[in-house]
Design an enzyme around this catalytic site. Structure first.
Site, PDB file in Angstrom:
ATOM      1  N   HIS A 261      47.893  56.163  16.184  1.00  0.00           N
ATOM      2  CA  HIS A 261      49.124  56.601  16.853  1.00  0.00           C
ATOM      3  C   HIS A 261      50.353  55.981  16.178  1.00  0.00           C
ATOM      4  O   HIS A 261      51.273  56.689  15.757  1.00  0.00           O
ATOM      5  CB  HIS A 261      49.066  56.214  18.340  1.00  0.00           C
ATOM      6  N   GLU A 262      50.337  54.658  16.074  1.00  0.00           N
ATOM      7  CA  GLU A 262      51.486  53.974  15.465  1.00  0.00           C
ATOM      8  C   GLU A 262      51.603  54.342  13.985  1.00  0.00           C
ATOM      9  O   GLU A 262      52.708  54.435  13.455  1.00  0.00           O
ATOM     10  CB  GLU A 262      51.378  52.458  15.652  1.00  0.00           C
ATOM     11  N   HIS A 265      53.729  57.377  13.750  1.00  0.00           N
ATOM     12  CA  HIS A 265      55.160  57.033  13.849  1.00  0.00           C
ATOM     13  C   HIS A 265      55.651  56.428  12.529  1.00  0.00           C
ATOM     14  O   HIS A 265      56.734  56.742  12.045  1.00  0.00           O
ATOM     15  CB  HIS A 265      55.379  55.986  14.945  1.00  0.00           C
ATOM     16  N   GLU A 291      57.264  61.370  18.697  1.00  0.00           N
ATOM     17  CA  GLU A 291      55.967  61.288  19.367  1.00  0.00           C
ATOM     18  C   GLU A 291      55.013  62.359  18.839  1.00  0.00           C
ATOM     19  O   GLU A 291      53.791  62.166  18.826  1.00  0.00           O
ATOM     20  CB  GLU A 291      56.169  61.412  20.887  1.00  0.00           C
TER      21      GLU A 291
HETATM   22 ZN    ZN Z   1      54.324  56.800  20.507  1.00  0.00          ZN
END
Ligand code: ZN
Length: 496
Positions: A261-262, A265, A291
């Protein structure tokens, strides 16, 4: 000096202060000894005040006004003036005394929330939340809005988005996914989640995350991975985009998905040129678009069958207990659907329901249709309607998120929009790259990342979210892509 040069010079000064602030805040969460917290809060407060003074200075205001009237700016410069101007006017709109009173209410609110949550006692937080809602309502009046006060609060997270539009987006999602979830529960064959039960050394999980980030193209030459209580990504500066993560000994994949997830980003942040950082366009097109980049890597890729065909030997290398579990079993086990009380633990089918509920409640609060005192009952009622579960106490219910205690209303919808944008972008990605699955299965992430760089990352905040999505997919935001994705994927997994 020419106005544009003055403007860029001021942004440069603000950027340096923000960079120092981000680094101190990152350190606060990663390496700072506990006894340093008071001095750190002072230092952060000072930097933040200096930045605020520059960002609201008359000199910057004059530059913005002059530059807005010009038609010889590049696309990037014009986008910068548009965004910086918008933020400038918002900050100037609030009387300084009111803003200071708000920041005090924020810190009191957070302290009261933490205590209320620990005691599962909403009443302890209620007066603070009432004050914060009152501030937010006053701010909305100062900011201005067309339709509802809530729209004024949505604006900084999702420029151009309105509650009316959100309701339209939510309608089909609700109509399709509520019955789909019921079908999964009634007729589905659930995956065997027990294959992931065990004790998995945190240091091995950390090394696995480190390696996984490298595999997907995260550049350690301009990044770093550290432990923190909550995973986050921070753009310290161009060339310095850091990730934090956390690991749980009894869960071999929560740290892995945190890293993916990170990583999504961070790829966005690493994919922007220096110019975007200098022009204050490095926050991306919107919170929802940011996101979408994390959700795309975490879910569309990381929770896909081809990914697990590739990753099976790797997880076995770091966590030998899992070496004997085949790729299909791992793929199924990381895609269990289960209505849960806690948003951050929610799966792909149920996640958006947690957001719909928060959006309903917080917009009603801000628009004056609901009283703070009624929140716990309304929360529990909405949980039943959407997910068929009820929290035992407010700690697992209305008190679970930190956002409202900081006076951050209007933030939640970005999480849902991120899922929807991710599905729509992934549809375009798959159409452009018909061999994507084979590439992922072979562990070749370069074509994927190059595509994201070309279509999304390189633009940073130059295009507004809706314009960016239109450029990439040929249409505005459309929840159909998410519905098709989720129904297709989980019908297969649950053998419906
Ligand atoms: Zn996030």
């Amino acid at each position: 000096l020419e106005t544009l040069d003055t403007y860029k010079a001021i942004l440069g000064e603000i950027g340096k202060l923000r960079s120092a602030e981000s680094l101190l805040a990152w350190d606060q969460q990663t390496h700072m000894p506990g006894a340093g917290s008071a001095a750190r809060a002072d230092a952060l407060g000072k930097l933040s005040r200096l930045g605020f003074e520059l960002a609201t200075s008359d000199e910057l205001g004059q530059c913005i006004e002059e530059l807005e009237a010009r038609d010889d700016l590049s696309d990037e410069e014009a986008a910068s003036v548009r965004d910086v101007g918008r933020q400038y006017r918002r900050q100037k709109a609030i009387p300084p005394d009111l803003f200071e009173a708000f920041t005090i209410a924020q810190s009191k609110g957070q302290a009261a929330w933490a205590e209320a949550r620990a005691k599962a006692d909403f009443a302890h937080f209620r007066p603070n939340l009432e004050k914060l809602v009152d501030f937010a309502r006053q701010f909305a009046e100062y900011y201005g809005y067309e339709d509802t006060p809530y729209d004024a609060l949505l604006e900084p997270f999702e420029p151009g988005m309105t509650s009316r539009r959100l309701r339209k987006i939510i309608e089909p999602l609700k109509a399709e996914l509520v019955p789909f979830l019921e079908r999964i529960a009634a007729e589905g064959t659930p995956p065997d989640a027990d294959v992931l039960v065990g004790s998995f050394p945190v240091n091995m999980q950390r090394e696995m995350s480190r390696r996984t980030l490298e595999i997907i193209g995260y550049d350690y030459g301009s990044g770093a991975l550290d432990d923190a209580p909550h995973p986050f990504t921070t753009e310290i500066a161009h060339g310095d985009v850091r990730i934090t993560n956390r690991y749980e000994e009894d869960d071999p994949v929560s740290g892995l998905f945190g890293a993916l997830h990170e990583g999504g980003h961070a790829l966005y942040g690493q994919g922007m040129g220096e110019n975007l950082y200098k022009l204050s366009l490095s926050d991306g097109a919107s919170f929802g678009i940011h996101e979408s980049q994390s959700r795309l890597i975490e879910n569309q890729i990381g929770r896909s069958r081809p990914f697990w065909r590739f990753f099976q030997p790797i997880i076995g290398e770091f966590l030998p207990q899992l070496a004997g579990v085949d790729a299909e079993a791992l793929y199924r086990a990381v895609n269990v659907v289960s209505p849960s009380l806690i948003r951050v633990e929610a799966d792909e089918v149920t996640y958006n329901f947690h957001i719909m509920l928060r959006f309903e409640l917080e917009s009603a609060l801000i628009n004056g249709e609901t009283a703070v005192a009624d929140l716990p009952a309304l929360w529990n009622d909405a949980m039943q309607r959407y997910l068929g579960v009820s929290p035992n106490d407010d700690a697992d219910g209305v008190l679970q998120d930190v956002h409202w205690s900081m006076g951050a209303f209007g933030y939640f919808p970005s999480y849902m929009l991120g899922n929807l944008y991710a599905a729509q972008v992934a549809t375009a990605l798959r159409a452009d790259r018909p061999n994507l699955d084979a590439e992922i299965e072979a562990g070749d992430f370069e074509p994927l990342v190059s595509w994201l760089r070309e279509k999304v990352h390189q633009f940073g905040g130059v295009h507004r979210a809706e314009d960016l999505i239109r450029r990439i997919t040929g249409e505005g935001l459309n929840a159909k892509h998410f519905i098709d994705y989720v129904v297709g994927k989980f019908s297969d997994i649950y053998r419906l």
